[in-house]
Design a protein around this motif. Structure first.
Motif, PDB file in Angstrom:
ATOM      1  N   PRO A   1      -7.726  -6.024  33.191  1.00 61.21           N
ATOM      2  CA  PRO A   1      -8.039  -6.880  31.879  1.00 61.21           C
ATOM      3  C   PRO A   1      -8.487  -5.800  30.821  1.00 61.21           C
ATOM      4  O   PRO A   1      -9.241  -4.824  31.115  1.00 61.21           O
ATOM      5  CB  PRO A   1      -8.929  -7.763  32.529  1.00 61.21           C
ATOM      6  CG  PRO A   1      -9.703  -6.908  33.590  1.00 61.21           C
ATOM      7  CD  PRO A   1      -8.736  -5.734  34.133  1.00 61.21           C
ATOM      8  N   MET A   2      -8.138  -6.049  29.637  1.00 61.24           N
ATOM      9  CA  MET A   2      -8.758  -5.496  28.383  1.00 61.24           C
ATOM     10  C   MET A   2      -9.809  -6.180  28.002  1.00 61.24           C
ATOM     11  O   MET A   2     -10.112  -7.333  28.173  1.00 61.24           O
ATOM     12  CB  MET A   2      -7.494  -5.606  27.448  1.00 61.24           C
ATOM     13  CG  MET A   2      -6.476  -4.484  27.693  1.00 61.24           C
ATOM     14  SD  MET A   2      -5.505  -4.372  26.379  1.00 61.24           S
ATOM     15  CE  MET A   2      -6.329  -3.051  25.411  1.00 61.24           C
ATOM     16  N   PHE A   3     -10.797  -5.536  27.390  1.00 69.57           N
ATOM     17  CA  PHE A   3     -11.859  -6.042  26.468  1.00 69.57           C
ATOM     18  C   PHE A   3     -11.203  -6.829  25.555  1.00 69.57           C
ATOM     19  O   PHE A   3     -10.360  -6.493  24.971  1.00 69.57           O
ATOM     20  CB  PHE A   3     -12.942  -5.020  26.056  1.00 69.57           C
ATOM     21  CG  PHE A   3     -14.060  -5.678  25.186  1.00 69.57           C
ATOM     22  CD1 PHE A   3     -15.159  -5.907  25.959  1.00 69.57           C
ATOM     23  CD2 PHE A   3     -13.813  -5.625  23.895  1.00 69.57           C
ATOM     24  CE1 PHE A   3     -16.322  -6.393  25.169  1.00 69.57           C
ATOM     25  CE2 PHE A   3     -14.956  -6.248  23.281  1.00 69.57           C
ATOM     26  CZ  PHE A   3     -15.967  -6.421  24.027  1.00 69.57           C
ATOM     27  N   PRO A   4     -11.659  -8.111  25.043  1.00 67.51           N
ATOM     28  CA  PRO A   4     -12.669  -9.063  25.476  1.00 67.51           C
ATOM     29  C   PRO A   4     -12.221 -10.028  26.523  1.00 67.51           C
ATOM     30  O   PRO A   4     -12.854 -11.206  26.824  1.00 67.51           O
ATOM     31  CB  PRO A   4     -13.266  -9.403  24.371  1.00 67.51           C
ATOM     32  CG  PRO A   4     -12.170  -9.567  23.298  1.00 67.51           C
ATOM     33  CD  PRO A   4     -11.166  -8.744  23.674  1.00 67.51           C
ATOM     34  N   VAL A   5     -11.101  -9.819  27.048  1.00 68.07           N
ATOM     35  CA  VAL A   5     -10.509 -11.095  27.869  1.00 68.07           C
ATOM     36  C   VAL A   5     -10.631 -10.492  29.527  1.00 68.07           C
ATOM     37  O   VAL A   5      -9.857 -10.792  30.288  1.00 68.07           O
ATOM     38  CB  VAL A   5      -9.138 -11.309  27.869  1.00 68.07           C
ATOM     39  CG1 VAL A   5      -9.231 -12.357  26.583  1.00 68.07           C
ATOM     40  CG2 VAL A   5      -8.132 -10.107  27.736  1.00 68.07           C
ATOM     41  N   HIS A   6     -11.787  -9.830  29.797  1.00 72.68           N
ATOM     42  CA  HIS A   6     -11.980  -9.182  31.092  1.00 72.68           C
ATOM     43  C   HIS A   6     -12.994  -9.951  31.972  1.00 72.68           C
ATOM     44  O   HIS A   6     -13.054  -9.724  33.252  1.00 72.68           O
ATOM     45  CB  HIS A   6     -12.623  -7.957  30.851  1.00 72.68           C
ATOM     46  CG  HIS A   6     -14.053  -8.046  30.291  1.00 72.68           C
ATOM     47  ND1 HIS A   6     -13.990  -7.925  29.037  1.00 72.68           N
ATOM     48  CD2 HIS A   6     -15.132  -7.976  30.958  1.00 72.68           C
ATOM     49  CE1 HIS A   6     -15.258  -8.022  28.565  1.00 72.68           C
ATOM     50  NE2 HIS A   6     -16.218  -7.843  29.972  1.00 72.68           N
TER      51      HIS A   6
ATOM     52  N   ILE B   1     -13.225   1.409  27.973  1.00 68.18           N
ATOM     53  CA  ILE B   1     -13.421   2.373  28.501  1.00 68.18           C
ATOM     54  C   ILE B   1     -15.203   2.562  28.576  1.00 68.18           C
ATOM     55  O   ILE B   1     -15.663   2.753  29.622  1.00 68.18           O
ATOM     56  CB  ILE B   1     -12.849   3.763  28.354  1.00 68.18           C
ATOM     57  CG1 ILE B   1     -11.287   3.786  28.416  1.00 68.18           C
ATOM     58  CG2 ILE B   1     -13.512   4.938  28.821  1.00 68.18           C
ATOM     59  CD1 ILE B   1     -10.677   4.871  27.818  1.00 68.18           C
ATOM     60  N   VAL B   2     -15.677   2.756  27.527  1.00 66.39           N
ATOM     61  CA  VAL B   2     -17.028   2.841  27.420  1.00 66.39           C
ATOM     62  C   VAL B   2     -17.879   1.585  27.598  1.00 66.39           C
ATOM     63  O   VAL B   2     -18.821   1.799  28.399  1.00 66.39           O
ATOM     64  CB  VAL B   2     -17.345   3.315  25.740  1.00 66.39           C
ATOM     65  CG1 VAL B   2     -18.752   3.547  25.549  1.00 66.39           C
ATOM     66  CG2 VAL B   2     -16.567   4.696  25.541  1.00 66.39           C
ATOM     67  N   TYR B   3     -17.348   0.387  27.186  1.00 70.71           N
ATOM     68  CA  TYR B   3     -18.055  -0.604  27.710  1.00 70.71           C
ATOM     69  C   TYR B   3     -18.099  -1.182  29.104  1.00 70.71           C
ATOM     70  O   TYR B   3     -19.117  -1.141  29.611  1.00 70.71           O
ATOM     71  CB  TYR B   3     -17.523  -1.748  26.736  1.00 70.71           C
ATOM     72  CG  TYR B   3     -18.066  -3.242  26.987  1.00 70.71           C
ATOM     73  CD1 TYR B   3     -19.107  -3.538  26.381  1.00 70.71           C
ATOM     74  CD2 TYR B   3     -17.380  -3.830  28.031  1.00 70.71           C
ATOM     75  CE1 TYR B   3     -19.733  -4.794  26.294  1.00 70.71           C
ATOM     76  CE2 TYR B   3     -18.175  -5.289  28.210  1.00 70.71           C
ATOM     77  CZ  TYR B   3     -19.310  -5.893  27.031  1.00 70.71           C
ATOM     78  OH  TYR B   3     -19.598  -6.975  27.377  1.00 70.71           O
ATOM     79  N   GLY B   4     -16.903  -0.906  29.694  1.00 71.66           N
ATOM     80  CA  GLY B   4     -16.878  -1.082  31.177  1.00 71.66           C
ATOM     81  C   GLY B   4     -17.809  -0.256  31.712  1.00 71.66           C
ATOM     82  O   GLY B   4     -18.619  -0.611  32.760  1.00 71.66           O
TER      83      GLY B   4
ATOM     84  N   SER C   1     -13.513  -0.850  37.100  1.00 73.71           N
ATOM     85  CA  SER C   1     -11.928  -1.043  37.017  1.00 73.71           C
ATOM     86  C   SER C   1     -11.702  -1.281  35.479  1.00 73.71           C
ATOM     87  O   SER C   1     -10.545  -0.676  34.928  1.00 73.71           O
ATOM     88  CB  SER C   1     -11.580  -2.150  37.732  1.00 73.71           C
ATOM     89  OG  SER C   1     -11.536  -2.096  39.243  1.00 73.71           O
ATOM     90  N   ILE C   2     -12.493  -1.856  34.826  1.00 73.46           N
ATOM     91  CA  ILE C   2     -12.293  -2.212  33.458  1.00 73.46           C
ATOM     92  C   ILE C   2     -12.141  -0.847  32.757  1.00 73.46           C
ATOM     93  O   ILE C   2     -11.127  -0.673  32.128  1.00 73.46           O
ATOM     94  CB  ILE C   2     -13.427  -2.983  32.769  1.00 73.46           C
ATOM     95  CG1 ILE C   2     -13.183  -4.460  33.666  1.00 73.46           C
ATOM     96  CG2 ILE C   2     -13.234  -3.259  31.425  1.00 73.46           C
ATOM     97  CD1 ILE C   2     -14.398  -5.448  33.268  1.00 73.46           C
TER      98      ILE C   2
END
Lengths: 659, 524
Positions: free
Chosen positions: B231-236, B293-296, B314-315
């Motif tokens: 899932p991609m930010f922000p639908v993760h 990448i960074v946020y996850g 994983s995100i």
């Protein structure tokens, strides 16, 4: 002979695999045997191959061996390949040689450890990755070794992982190194994007070709960027400002590990990398300017911190940071061979110092505080003499090895062709740091080995000389600390000898650096200094070294009880600042670590849990629920409601038609 | 034509289900028979699927092992299957992970074993089917079919909040998929208007000319469906909940294979069907990928729950995959595909490993553990290797993927590459920190003192993953060689207007002219 290069990393790898997989079952004797013999054989192989190389004419001294094609995508071809040239030859001999000695020393030092097998497995793994780093024929293979030694270092620093502080030190080392590796990685990318290759044998000729044909300017921004990015990697691995903070903490590991990884070999990887990349650096004078100033600052600041430490290993740790600064001064003032020369002599004397410190620590039952020691010389004569040799070497007293290498670095800094003025500044800072070095080393020596014993009765009874398996390596290294510098006697000293001496070391490395020398010669006129100047430079560094020793003698032998306290009192503020290592760790913690942690928590609790999930996802569900309830009113089955809606509709229609 | 390999692989698990249905699960021995049957079925599927590796010709750019039969001819819907250099590996990943996962459920699932194993095998069919379908409707059927078993696996065998997590997972995914269905129909309609042919055949739809606005709209709908899966930010936010609540086997398949459906969807459908729409959203997607990448990684760092930490990682890792796809250089795209496989292996292994201690202690809270290295040395060693793989340590698979993605991205977008590369630092940070808290220090919790080390069964399902970690890390060309053509072809399909670097043009030219595209289709 080049077909056998792969044996040098393979042997330690086999040792690692055997000890790592079966170490718990095969018994101590076997573990030691496998651990040491794999490195010994690797050393022997290196010697044979290098001997073979020496027999060849100068122009042909470069072998490569391709094992297999590793990563191939489009025009990116990365082979798993090894290369041996004079530069990697010097490194491989130093690394396998010193490793072998330290492996033997470890037998006695770690004899009573319950995880003996793990220790030897990790140590072998370290040598494997270190040899890969040195022999790699392109930057990616070097990076494998580069990260690999970081891993070995992580595992060995945290060897006694039961204590959380120790595990923390390991983690810190790995993370700080990762920050450096980030720079290394980007530097690699930029090289590939600019030149289309990462293999030394393709890249360097291409760069030279482009420079010679005017396709690449001197000091072009991209070159400066590449060099500085790679240097970021070097500051991590080689513990330079601003990433040196992990090295003092790394002393939590077993002392032979500090000697091998955190003094003699791994931390010098950055210097090796810069020397390997010398052609690129030579083409980026601005990068060299930045590097020379930063490494001079590192050499000086770390030396000052070393002056006030009481933990014997920490003194040596800061000393290592400082000495690494010298090596970087060497490579950043275009004296690549001088930098490597100092790397080599440092490997000998610093390994010796650490192993001696290990012996002292063993004798003191793990106590490292110099305030508890004193007068150990009588009980540990061999340790004392070997450590004295190494201390004289690091203080730059002739004819010990450190004198020749440090003097060459400082002399070359004085004659920095690109920025003569900066060169003089760097020389001066380096000279001052040399004095401080001599001072803190002899402070250590005097506090540890001279005067009265200050520890407990029990400790006093326990102090003893080490067995031969430990003193033997000390003697070997002490001997090398003495003679190791004799391969690089400067030409100016010719008059002192009845026979003709040449700088063998520099000549041997010349094929690697000759193109850089040509570039420099073609770009600026190399300043020429008379031999008188060289003599003055030389004697000034000796004088500073002797001065430092005398000062230490005056304070710690003549007035050991009064003067240190008095000085501390007089310079209270400076004392506090330096004693607390300029509060660098605290600053990092409060400026980088804590805010980052809070930001991450904010992302989780506020953005993820509250905004996206609370307001967004579950919020939508809430609105759908409320909305359907509201719409549900239309059909709730009460006649009154239907009547009310009819009335409302009627009113609206009237409104619409009338107005 | 030879045996219909893809059909075999897709539907073999159903055969296993058929057998299992006849076994009673009243007795313990019956349960064991069911488990064994499921395991044997999945192993047979894996062995059969190995044949597609050998049958796959790396020199062909188009689809191979093609099977094409009419299904609903009046609407142009066909039973159309085939694989290229991406789906080859994803199918193999699926068939490789499934037996390991089933083996891991031996003791973990003791309730409703029959239903569980049936669902696992059904899921396998759906996943493989989705990877090999080249007809949009056929794909859609498999795509939706995947949802049901996973929904039930989470909802029935999950943790305390399983119902919330299962519904969240279902709704999130379904919303995206329905929009996609509408756009599939729209696309087919436009294609018919343009050419007069009514078809759901993906290869014929590839060339459809759409007006810009429809490209953008259709792409957005497809992208949403797939972005939720990635899932991609922000639908993760469905992912951490689903993972924490799902049973171990569910998490492994979810992370290992289902997430790849998202990236696969971008690669196969969203990007080549609507290149212009893709180009329009490219800056946004690259930004979101880097943020992911960074946020996850940052959010992973502060998780108190090991499973949630892995979920957030994983995100971060899937962010690399998306970045690589959108960099559109051969290196980045191949790195991205490799990273999909890597993630399946490493994160699958991490979930299995977390599951091992969950089985014993029924908690994933990191602070419940500590000092495990002394109690479970073999477990600690394997966990460490997988940790290294997850942080992209050279000689492991993670390095090759990240290196190629970052290098390939750096060639075209330095800023994105620099930010993404910083994710590598954070990766080391959260993984090593977790490792330290789980394994180092003294054993503080008395409950951990008596934990026993890995059993033979656990070693058997973990060792293949460790082998893969080093295999990909040391000899990635084995995997990359089968991707080159497909990736070059993909890039030439997607890259519409942007000027190419001369090397890319040359590479592409060489690849196209050596072999005709869709060769195997043309043979029919």
């Amino acid at each position: 002979m080049e077909g056998y290069i792969f044996l040098i990393p393979l042997l330690p790898l086999i040792g690692f695999l055997i000890n790592g997989l079966f170490g718990q079952k095969i018994g101590k004797w076997m573990i030691t045997y496998i651990g040491c013999s794999s490195i010994g054989l690797a050393f022997l192989t290196s010697v044979l191959i290098v001997y073979h190389m020496l027999c060849l004419p100068v122009g042909e001294r470069q072998f490569t061996q391709v094992l297999w094609h590793w990563i191939t995508v489009g025009n990116l071809h990365i082979d798993l390949a090894f290369m041996l040239d004079p530069l990697s030859a010097v490194m491989i001999l130093v690394v396998t040689g010193v490793s072998f000695v330290i492996h033997i020393y470890s037998k006695g030092y770690m004899a009573h450890d319950e995880s003996y097998w793990r220790y030897y497995a990790y140590l072998n793994m370290f040598v494997f990755f270190m040899t890969v780093l040195i022999l790699g024929a392109n930057y990616v293979v070097m990076f494998v070794g580069w990260e690999g030694v970081g891993l070995a270092s992580y595992l060995l620093i945290g060897f006694w992982y039961k204590e959380n502080l120790i595990a923390d030190a390991g983690k810190k080392a790995f993370i700080v190194n990762r920050v450096g590796d980030f720079g290394f990685l980007l530097g690699m990318f930029l090289i590939f994007v600019t030149f289309g290759s990462l293999s030394y044998t393709e890249l360097f000729p291409k760069v030279l070709h482009m420079y010679e044909h005017g396709l690449l300017a001197m000091n072009s921004p991209v070159m400066i960027a590449i060099c500085l990015l790679l240097f970021v990697g070097a500051t991590g691995k080689s513990a330079q400002i601003p990433l040196y903070v992990w090295l003092p903490d790394a002393m939590a590991g077993p002392t032979p590990v500090s000697a091998l990884i955190h003094a003699a070999t791994m931390v010098t990887a950055g210097v090796y990398m810069v020397a390997r990349t010398n052609i690129l650096y030579t083409l980026a004078p601005t990068a060299l300017l930045v590097m020379s100033l930063m490494s001079a600052a590192t050499a000086f600041i770390a030396a000052t911190i070393g002056v006030l430490q009481y933990d014997i290993k920490r003194v040596l740790a800061y000393s290592t940071v400082s000495q690494l600064g010298y090596m970087f001064i060497g490579v950043s003032v275009l004296a690549y061979s001088a930098g490597i020369f100092h790397l080599m002599s440092h490997a000998f004397f610093k390994a010796c110092l650490f192993l001696c410190a290990g012996a002292v620590m063993h004798a003191m039952r793990g106590d490292l505080d110099m305030r508890d020691m004193g007068g150990l010389a009588k009980k540990m004569p061999i340790t004392y003499v070997t450590m004295l040799f190494a201390s004289l070497a690091i203080s730059g007293i002739p004819p010990f090895s450190g004198f020749f290498s440090k003097d060459e670095v400082l002399g070359k800094a004085f004659m920095f062709p690109y920025y003569p003025v900066v060169g003089k500044i760097v020389w001066f800072i380096g000279l001052a740091a040399a004095g401080i070095t001599a001072f803190y080393m002899f402070r250590l020596m005097f506090m540890t080995f001279h005067g009265e014993f200050r520890g407990t009765e029990e400790e006093a009874r326990h102090v003893h000389e080490m067995p031969f398996s430990m003193t033997g390596p000390l003697m070997v290294l002490a001997f090398l600390s003495l003679v190791g510098g004799w391969v690089g006697i400067p030409e100016v000293m010719n008059s002192l000898f009845p026979f003709h001496v040449t700088n063998l070391f520099e000549n041997f490395l010349d094929p690697v650096f000759e193109h850089s020398h040509e570039i420099v010669a073609g770009f600026v006129t190399i300043p020429h200094y008379s031999s008188t100047v060289e003599w003055i430079l030389m004697s000034s560094s000796v004088a500073v070294g002797i001065g430092g020793i005398c000062l230490a003698y005056y304070i710690y032998i003549c007035h050991p009880d009064t003067l240190p306290q008095k000085l501390a009192h007089t310079f209270a503020l400076h004392y506090k600042l330096i004693y607390n290592k300029y509060y660098i760790d605290e600053i990092y913690y409060h400026v980088v670590v804590l805010p980052f942690y809070f930001l991450s928590t904010f992302c989780w609790k506020v953005i993820d849990a509250f905004l996206i999930d609370g307001v967004g996802v579950n919020g939508q569900a809430w609105w759908v629920q409320r909305g359907s309830r509201a719409v549900g009113l239309v059909q709730n089955g009460y006649v009154q409601t239907y009547g009310a809606f009819m009335l409302l509709g009627l009113v609206m229609m009237l409104w619409f038609f009338i107005f | 034509m030879n045996a219909p390999l893809l059909t075999y692989i897709t539907f073999l698990p159903l055969l296993g289900i058929l057998l299992i249905l006849f076994i009673s699960q009243r007795s313990e021995s019956g349960k064991d028979v069911i488990r064994s049957l499921a395991l044997v079925t999945s192993i047979v599927v894996f062995l059969v699927s190995l044949r597609i590796y050998f049958a796959f010709d790396p020199n062909v750019a188009g689809f191979q092992l093609v099977e094409k039969h009419p299904w609903i001819p009046s609407y142009g819907i066909g039973y159309f299957m085939g694989i290229d250099g991406l789906s080859l590996w994803l199918v193999l990943l699926t068939t490789f992970l499934t037996p390991l996962t089933i083996l891991s459920t031996w003791n973990a699932i003791s309730d409703r074993v029959k239903e569980f194993q049936v669902l696992m095998l059904l899921l396998e069919t759906a996943m493989i089917g989705a990877f090999v379908s080249l007809d949009l409707l056929l794909f859609y059927v498999f795509w939706e079919l995947m949802l049901i078993p996973m929904y039930l696996i989470i909802g029935v065998w999950g943790g305390k909040q399983r119902i919330y997590a299962a519904i969240k997972f279902f709704l999130y995914t379904a919303v995206g998929s329905l929009l996609m269905l509408v756009c599939i129909v729209g696309l087919v309609y436009f294609h018919q208007r343009e050419t007069g042919v009514l078809t759901f055949n993906l290869l014929e739809l590839y060339g459809t000319h759409l007006s810009r606005i429809y490209e953008i709209l259709f792409f957005a709908a497809f992208a949403l469906a797939f972005a939720v899966k990635v899932p991609m930010f922000p639908v993760h936010t469905w992912l951490p909940d689903a993972h924490v609540q799902a049973p171990t086997a569910g998490s492994v398949i979810l992370a290992g294979v289902l997430l790849k459906m998202g990236t696969y969807g971008f690669f196969r459908f969203a990007m080549p069907l609507f290149p212009e729409g893709s180009a329009f959203f490219s800056p946004l997607i690259i930004t979101l990928a880097v943020i992911g990448i960074v946020y996850g990684a940052m959010v992973a760092m502060v998780q108190p729950d090991a499973k949630k930490l892995v979920a957030y990682s994983s995100i971060s890792h899937l962010g690399y995959c998306m970045l690589g796809l959108y960099a559109l250089t051969p290196r980045a795209v191949e790195g991205s595909i490799l990273q999909m496989i890597n993630h399946g292996i490493s994160t699958g292994a991490l979930f299995l490993l977390v599951g091992v201690v969950y089985e014993k202690r029924h908690t994933h809270e990191i602070k419940e553990f500590g000092g495990l290295a002394r109690v479970m040395p073999v477990y600690a060693a394997i966990f460490f290797i997988i940790t290294l793989s997850s942080i992209g340590f050279p000689t492991t698979n993670g390095f090759i993927g990240e290196f190629l993605i970052l290098l390939g991205t750096f060639e075209v977008n330095k800023v994105a590459a620099i930010f993404a590369a910083s994710g590598a630092i954070l990766g080391a940070l959260y993984m090593l920190w977790m490792y330290q808290r789980l394994f180092f220090g003294e054993v503080t919790n008395p409950k951990n003192k008596k934990l026993h080390d890995l059993t033979l069964r656990e070693v058997v399902y973990l060792v293949p993953l460790v082998v893969m970690v080093f295999w990909i890390g040391l000899y990635p060309n084995f995997f990359l060689n089968k991707m080159h053509r497909s990736v070059d072809h993909f890039i030439s399909q997607v890259k519409v207007s942007a000027p190419l670097s001369p090397t890319a043009v040359m590479e592409r030219h060489a690849s196209i002219h050596k072999t005709p595209l869709y060769m195997s289709v043309a043979e029919e």
